[in-house]
Design a protein around this motif. Structure first.
Motif, PDB file in Angstrom:
ATOM      1  N   GLU A  46      22.611  40.505  95.915  1.00 34.17           N
ATOM      2  CA  GLU A  46      23.021  41.219  97.129  1.00 34.17           C
ATOM      3  C   GLU A  46      22.948  42.731  96.931  1.00 34.17           C
ATOM      4  O   GLU A  46      22.497  43.458  97.823  1.00 34.17           O
ATOM      5  CB  GLU A  46      24.427  40.801  97.541  1.00 34.17           C
ATOM      6  CG  GLU A  46      24.490  39.393  98.096  1.00 34.17           C
ATOM      7  CD  GLU A  46      25.906  38.904  98.351  1.00 34.17           C
ATOM      8  OE1 GLU A  46      26.862  39.703  98.255  1.00 34.17           O
ATOM      9  OE2 GLU A  46      26.054  37.712  98.644  1.00 34.17           O
ATOM     10  N   ARG A  47      23.383  43.207  95.770  1.00 38.03           N
ATOM     11  CA  ARG A  47      23.298  44.646  95.483  1.00 38.03           C
ATOM     12  C   ARG A  47      21.844  45.104  95.457  1.00 38.03           C
ATOM     13  O   ARG A  47      21.497  46.165  95.986  1.00 38.03           O
ATOM     14  CB  ARG A  47      23.992  44.973  94.163  1.00 38.03           C
ATOM     15  CG  ARG A  47      25.510  44.966  94.236  1.00 38.03           C
ATOM     16  CD  ARG A  47      26.135  45.516  92.971  1.00 38.03           C
ATOM     17  NE  ARG A  47      25.987  44.624  91.826  1.00 38.03           N
ATOM     18  CZ  ARG A  47      26.870  43.695  91.465  1.00 38.03           C
ATOM     19  NH1 ARG A  47      27.966  43.528  92.161  1.00 38.03           N
ATOM     20  NH2 ARG A  47      26.666  42.952  90.410  1.00 38.03           N
ATOM     21  N   LEU A  48      20.992  44.308  94.839  1.00 39.06           N
ATOM     22  CA  LEU A  48      19.572  44.664  94.769  1.00 39.06           C
ATOM     23  C   LEU A  48      18.939  44.661  96.161  1.00 39.06           C
ATOM     24  O   LEU A  48      18.127  45.540  96.471  1.00 39.06           O
ATOM     25  CB  LEU A  48      18.828  43.698  93.850  1.00 39.06           C
ATOM     26  CG  LEU A  48      19.125  43.849  92.363  1.00 39.06           C
ATOM     27  CD1 LEU A  48      18.485  42.707  91.581  1.00 39.06           C
ATOM     28  CD2 LEU A  48      18.665  45.194  91.837  1.00 39.06           C
ATOM     29  N   GLU A  49      19.317  43.707  96.971  1.00 38.37           N
ATOM     30  CA  GLU A  49      18.762  43.674  98.326  1.00 38.37           C
ATOM     31  C   GLU A  49      19.194  44.884  99.145  1.00 38.37           C
ATOM     32  O   GLU A  49      18.420  45.409  99.936  1.00 38.37           O
ATOM     33  CB  GLU A  49      19.132  42.378  99.029  1.00 38.37           C
ATOM     34  CG  GLU A  49      18.314  41.216  98.519  1.00 38.37           C
ATOM     35  CD  GLU A  49      18.654  39.902  99.160  1.00 38.37           C
ATOM     36  OE1 GLU A  49      19.805  39.706  99.603  1.00 38.37           O
ATOM     37  OE2 GLU A  49      17.752  39.047  99.217  1.00 38.37           O
ATOM     38  N   ALA A  50      20.416  45.346  98.937  1.00 32.42           N
ATOM     39  CA  ALA A  50      20.877  46.547  99.642  1.00 32.42           C
ATOM     40  C   ALA A  50      20.045  47.755  99.224  1.00 32.42           C
ATOM     41  O   ALA A  50      19.622  48.559 100.067  1.00 32.42           O
ATOM     42  CB  ALA A  50      22.357  46.785  99.377  1.00 32.42           C
ATOM     43  N   LYS A  51      19.779  47.880  97.931  1.00 35.15           N
ATOM     44  CA  LYS A  51      18.958  48.988  97.450  1.00 35.15           C
ATOM     45  C   LYS A  51      17.514  48.835  97.927  1.00 35.15           C
ATOM     46  O   LYS A  51      16.868  49.805  98.291  1.00 35.15           O
ATOM     47  CB  LYS A  51      19.029  49.083  95.934  1.00 35.15           C
ATOM     48  CG  LYS A  51      20.385  49.548  95.442  1.00 35.15           C
ATOM     49  CD  LYS A  51      20.296  50.100  94.065  1.00 35.15           C
ATOM     50  CE  LYS A  51      21.598  50.698  93.638  1.00 35.15           C
ATOM     51  NZ  LYS A  51      21.857  51.986  94.232  1.00 35.15           N
ATOM     52  N   ARG A  52      17.013  47.608  97.935  1.00 38.46           N
ATOM     53  CA  ARG A  52      15.668  47.355  98.446  1.00 38.46           C
ATOM     54  C   ARG A  52      15.569  47.774  99.913  1.00 38.46           C
ATOM     55  O   ARG A  52      14.587  48.363 100.338  1.00 38.46           O
ATOM     56  CB  ARG A  52      15.329  45.873  98.300  1.00 38.46           C
ATOM     57  CG  ARG A  52      13.931  45.531  98.779  1.00 38.46           C
ATOM     58  CD  ARG A  52      13.804  44.212  99.498  1.00 38.46           C
ATOM     59  NE  ARG A  52      14.820  44.023 100.502  1.00 38.46           N
ATOM     60  CZ  ARG A  52      15.418  42.849 100.743  1.00 38.46           C
ATOM     61  NH1 ARG A  52      15.114  41.791 100.038  1.00 38.46           N
ATOM     62  NH2 ARG A  52      16.317  42.735 101.694  1.00 38.46           N
TER      63      ARG A  52
END
Length: 95
Positions: free
Chosen positions: A45-51
Motif C-alpha cells: 500500500e505504501r509503495l502504491e501511494a508513492k507510485r
C-alpha cells in the motif's frame, strides 16, 4: 521522437515495471504467515501511494506546455527517486 516523449515513455515503462513488482509482493503476501502478510500488504500500500505520486507527475508532464515541462520533470525526478528508494528497501526486506 523528442526528448520529452522519450522521457515520458521511460517513466511509464518504469511505472509498469514497479506495478508488476508490487503485484509480486502482494502474491507473496498471500502465501505468508499472518504477521508477514499484514506487513507485506502495508508495504504494498505504501509503495502504491508513492507510485501514484509518480503517475500523477507523469500526467501533469503530459498535459504541460514546454516551459512548465522542465519544472515538472524535476518534480517527477524527486518522486521517482523517493519511490525507487522505498521500493528497494521493501525488496530487500521481503526477499
Amino acid at each position: 521522437m523528442s526528448n520529452r516523449d522519450a522521457y515520458e515513455q521511460k517513466l511509464q515503462a518504469k511505472l509498469d515495471e514497479w506495478q508488476a513488482e508490487i503485484d509480486k509482493l502482494r502474491a507473496r503476501a498471500r502465501n505468508a504467515e499472518a504477521d508477514a502478510r499484514i506487513e507485506r500488504e502495508k508495504e504494498a500500500e505504501r509503495l502504491e501511494a508513492k507510485r501514484d505520486e509518480v503517475r500523477d507527475k507523469l500526467k501533469e508532464m503530459r498535459e504541460a506546455g514546454d516551459e512548465a515541462w522542465d519544472d515538472l520533470r524535476d518534480g517527477a525526478e524527486r518522486a521517482w527517486k523517493s519511490f525507487s528508494d522505498a521500493f528497494e528497501k521493501a525488496r530487500s526486506r521481503f526477499k
